[in-house]
Design a protein around this motif. Structure first.
Motif, PDB file in Angstrom:
ATOM      1  N   GLY A 152       0.830  -1.199   0.000  1.00 55.00           N
ATOM      2  CA  GLY A 152       0.000   0.000   0.000  1.00 55.00           C
ATOM      3  C   GLY A 152       0.866   1.251   0.000  1.00 55.00           C
ATOM      4  N   LYS A 161      -7.034  -5.075   2.233  1.00 54.94           N
ATOM      5  CA  LYS A 161      -6.894  -4.106   3.323  1.00 54.94           C
ATOM      6  C   LYS A 161      -7.475  -4.677   4.620  1.00 54.94           C
ATOM      7  CE  LYS A 161      -7.991   0.611   4.669  1.00 54.94           C
ATOM      8  NZ  LYS A 161      -8.401   1.943   4.259  1.00 54.94           N
ATOM      9  N   SER A 213       5.209  10.572   0.998  1.00 58.06           N
ATOM     10  CA  SER A 213       4.402   9.353   1.192  1.00 58.06           C
ATOM     11  C   SER A 213       5.288   8.169   1.586  1.00 58.06           C
ATOM     12  CB  SER A 213       3.638   9.011  -0.093  1.00 58.06           C
ATOM     13  OG  SER A 213       4.531   8.938  -1.172  1.00 58.06           O
ATOM     14  N   CYS A 259       0.728   5.297   1.279  1.00 56.66           N
ATOM     15  CA  CYS A 259      -0.059   6.181   2.141  1.00 56.66           C
ATOM     16  C   CYS A 259       0.588   7.570   2.189  1.00 56.66           C
ATOM     17  CB  CYS A 259      -0.096   5.568   3.547  1.00 56.66           C
ATOM     18  SG  CYS A 259      -1.073   6.521   4.701  1.00 56.66           S
ATOM     19  N   ILE A 305      -1.267   3.796   9.629  1.00 57.12           N
ATOM     20  CA  ILE A 305      -0.855   3.791   8.212  1.00 57.12           C
ATOM     21  C   ILE A 305      -1.780   2.853   7.424  1.00 57.12           C
ATOM     22  CG2 ILE A 305       0.974   3.100   6.589  1.00 57.12           C
ATOM     23  CD1 ILE A 305       3.037   3.976   8.646  1.00 57.12           C
ATOM     24  N   SER A 322      -4.844   1.772   8.138  1.00 57.44           N
ATOM     25  CA  SER A 322      -6.244   2.188   7.996  1.00 57.44           C
ATOM     26  C   SER A 322      -6.386   3.460   7.158  1.00 57.44           C
ATOM     27  CB  SER A 322      -6.909   2.358   9.367  1.00 57.44           C
ATOM     28  OG  SER A 322      -6.219   3.358  10.070  1.00 57.44           O
ATOM     29  N   SER A 323      -5.301   4.265   7.067  1.00 61.26           N
ATOM     30  CA  SER A 323      -5.414   5.512   6.281  1.00 61.26           C
ATOM     31  C   SER A 323      -5.073   5.303   4.803  1.00 61.26           C
ATOM     32  CB  SER A 323      -4.453   6.574   6.823  1.00 61.26           C
ATOM     33  OG  SER A 323      -4.626   6.751   8.187  1.00 61.26           O
ATOM     34  N   THR A 324      -4.667   4.105   4.426  1.00 59.89           N
ATOM     35  CA  THR A 324      -4.311   3.891   3.013  1.00 59.89           C
ATOM     36  C   THR A 324      -5.575   3.671   2.182  1.00 59.89           C
ATOM     37  OG1 THR A 324      -2.239   2.889   3.697  1.00 59.89           O
ATOM     38  CG2 THR A 324      -2.925   2.479   1.437  1.00 59.89           C
ATOM     39  N   GLU A 325      -5.715   4.468   1.142  1.00 62.78           N
ATOM     40  CA  GLU A 325      -6.908   4.332   0.287  1.00 62.78           C
ATOM     41  C   GLU A 325      -6.821   3.045  -0.519  1.00 62.78           C
ATOM     42  OE1 GLU A 325      -8.486   7.567  -2.130  1.00 62.78           O
ATOM     43  OE2 GLU A 325      -6.969   8.795  -1.146  1.00 62.78           O
ATOM     44  N   TYR A 356      -4.804   2.417  -3.669  1.00 67.37           N
ATOM     45  CA  TYR A 356      -3.344   2.281  -3.563  1.00 67.37           C
ATOM     46  C   TYR A 356      -2.935   0.971  -2.894  1.00 67.37           C
ATOM     47  CZ  TYR A 356      -3.431   7.127  -4.947  1.00 67.37           C
ATOM     48  OH  TYR A 356      -3.664   8.288  -5.639  1.00 67.37           O
TER      49      TYR A 356
END
Ligand code: FAD
Length: 445
Positions: free
Chosen positions: A235, A300, A274, A237, A316, A318-321, A324
């Motif tokens: 991922g 995810k 990033s 971020c 990190i 949980s914040s990765t879209e 990505y």
């Protein structure tokens, strides 16, 4: 050193010569002289068909361009961005090789100065890198820096050095080839639903781990893809969403990994703003294929479920879209034996097509870049004008020497990368020592 090794290390070990501390004033060690434009292609050299516009293929095209060796570079993708190619690479020994390709600074590259290993609770069990070495005054070579860069940024820097997009024949998928009746090789490409023909004196398969050139040359049954027993989930971020954490691990110059003897996560700068994470763990091939096919949301969820470790890791993940996030089972192949290529005539392989390896030592792209330079140098030396390469054959004139150097150099990386796929997911990784995690011949070191 040869004599010493032959005598099974009897007597006093020779002292290796010191490297020259001064760079060549003309080329700064790159072997290239500055010029306004590249030399015109010299038709006395063989014409090279390079299959695959990835890292190795573009690098080979640049090295040919600099030497006046004519080439055509074919890529099956329709354009530069037609597939998601989002992951980061670390250039280790190849930071020098990119200078040999005329690239003296990678503007998108980020240099790391600290590498940490943690337990899941966040206890540091190992640290290395120039930040620690300089502090504790241990002598180390200042030349060894790791440059982190997104694969597409490296590819773009290579493409710019090559002269731009038009230097690649996009949308050309190699279907097959055969040696011509008199000389050279005839190739067939799928282009916009039609078959297009081309000719070349030498074909180079730079077409990655599932190489068509390799399959046509030696078949899929010889050294087929070998599953290495684990899956990786990746991922990317942005740091902007993690700012509130004020974590010193997110300073764009630290690489860190955390492991529990089964799962392992590795986090490195992807760009200056990033980070890229790579989570891996053992899984059967069937389960890994199923999870990978379920797509980013499932990947995810699996990552967040498995890793509830120290800060800033959960944040990190949980914040990765999801756009990505990707994940796939890890494969390599058994080492290619030089004799398998002996009858390949004017066809050879570089990069992942020749020696695919797991990503755990970060060596695949490094080796592909070294292969590209080495092959162009062998062609320049062995097939120079008046060398009679047409009569002697390209294999004898250039390929035998190149393949022997390439296969010997990369073999140790393939082996180490396969071993890393095993031991990074065992308790060995939790060993306390300020050095990269290693495995020495069946015994912990
Ligand atoms: C997650 C991950 C992390 C990695 N990290 C690192 C790292 O830190 N350091 C490192 O050195 N390496 C790393 N690697 C490995 C590295 O990315 C590869 O080893 C490297 O890209 C190999 O380069 P290549 O040119 O051989 O193949 P590729 O870059 O895969 O390029 C092959 C090209 O050939 C094209 N192609 C395929 N078939 C055909 C056809 N029939 N006709 C025409 N074109 C075709 C493809 O579209 C592709 O563009 C990593 C890999 C992964 C997946």
């Amino acid at each position: 050193m040869d004599e010493f090794e032959k005598s099974k290390n009897q007597g006093t070990a020779p002292i290796p010569p010191k490297g020259n501390p001064y760079s060549c004033p003309d080329c700064s060690g790159s072997g290239l002289l500055a010029a306004v434009s590249p030399p015109a292609a010299n038709k006395e050299f063989p014409h090279i068909a390079i299959i695959g516009g990835g890292i190795g293929g573009i690098a080979l095209a640049i090295a040919c361009l600099h030497r006046g060796i004519p080439f055509t570079l074919y890529e099956r993708d329709k354009d530069f961005n037609s597939r998601s190619q989002g992951y980061g690479l670390t250039l280790q020994q190849a930071s020098k090789a990119v200078q040999g390709l005329g690239i003296f600074s990678l503007k998108e590259g980020v240099i790391s100065t600290r590498h940490l290993v943690h337990t899941p609770e966040g206890k540091v069990i190992a640290e290395w890198g120039t930040r620690k070495w300089l502090q504790s005054d241990i002598k180390t070579s200042s030349k060894r820096t790791n440059v982190h860069i997104a694969r597409q940024s490296l590819r773009l820097a290579l493409l710019e050095e090559l002269g731009g997009n038009h230097q690649i024949k996009w949308g050309h998928q190699l279907v097959d080839f055969k040696e011509g009746e008199t000389e050279g090789v005839e190739l067939n490409f799928h282009v916009n639903g039609k078959i297009k023909k081309a000719k070349a004196d030498l074909v180079v398969g730079a077409d990655g781990i599932r190489s068509s050139v390799r399959r046509l040359l030696i078949g899929e049954d010889t050294a087929p893809l070998r599953y290495l027993g684990c899956i990786v989930i990746l991922g990317i971020c942005p740091l902007s969403v993690l700012q509130d954490l004020n974590s010193p691990l997110l300073d764009s110059a630290t690489v860190f990994q955390t492991a529990n003897g089964n799962e392992r996560i590795y986090i490195m700068p992807y760009a200056s703003d990033s980070v890229m994470w790579q989570l891996s763990f053992p899984m059967s091939e069937k389960e890994a294929k199923t999870l990978s096919a379920k797509g980013p949301q499932a990947l995810k969820e699996e990552a967040c479920r498995r890793i509830e470790w120290h800060d800033p890791i959960p944040q990190i993940l949980s914040s990765t879209e999801e756009i990505y996030i990707s994940g796939y089972p890890v494969y390599d192949r058994e080492l290619l034996q030089p004799k398998l290529l002996e009858k390949s005539g004017p066809v050879t392989l570089i990069g992942d097509a020749a020696h695919p390896m797991s990503p755990f030592k970060g060596q695949g792209a490094n080796q592909a870049l070294l292969d590209a330079l080495s092959l162009a140098r062998s062609i320049f030396k062995g097939c120079r004008p008046l060398s009679d390469w047409r009569k002697t054959g390209i294999r004898k004139s250039a390929l035998v020497e190149f393949e022997s150097e390439m296969l010997e150099r990369s073999a140790v990386k393939v082996r180490d990368s396969a071993e890393a796929a095993q031991f990074l997911h065992t308790e060995i990784v939790l060993h306390e020592s300020d050095a990269p995690r290693r495995w020495f011949g069946g015994k912990e070191h």
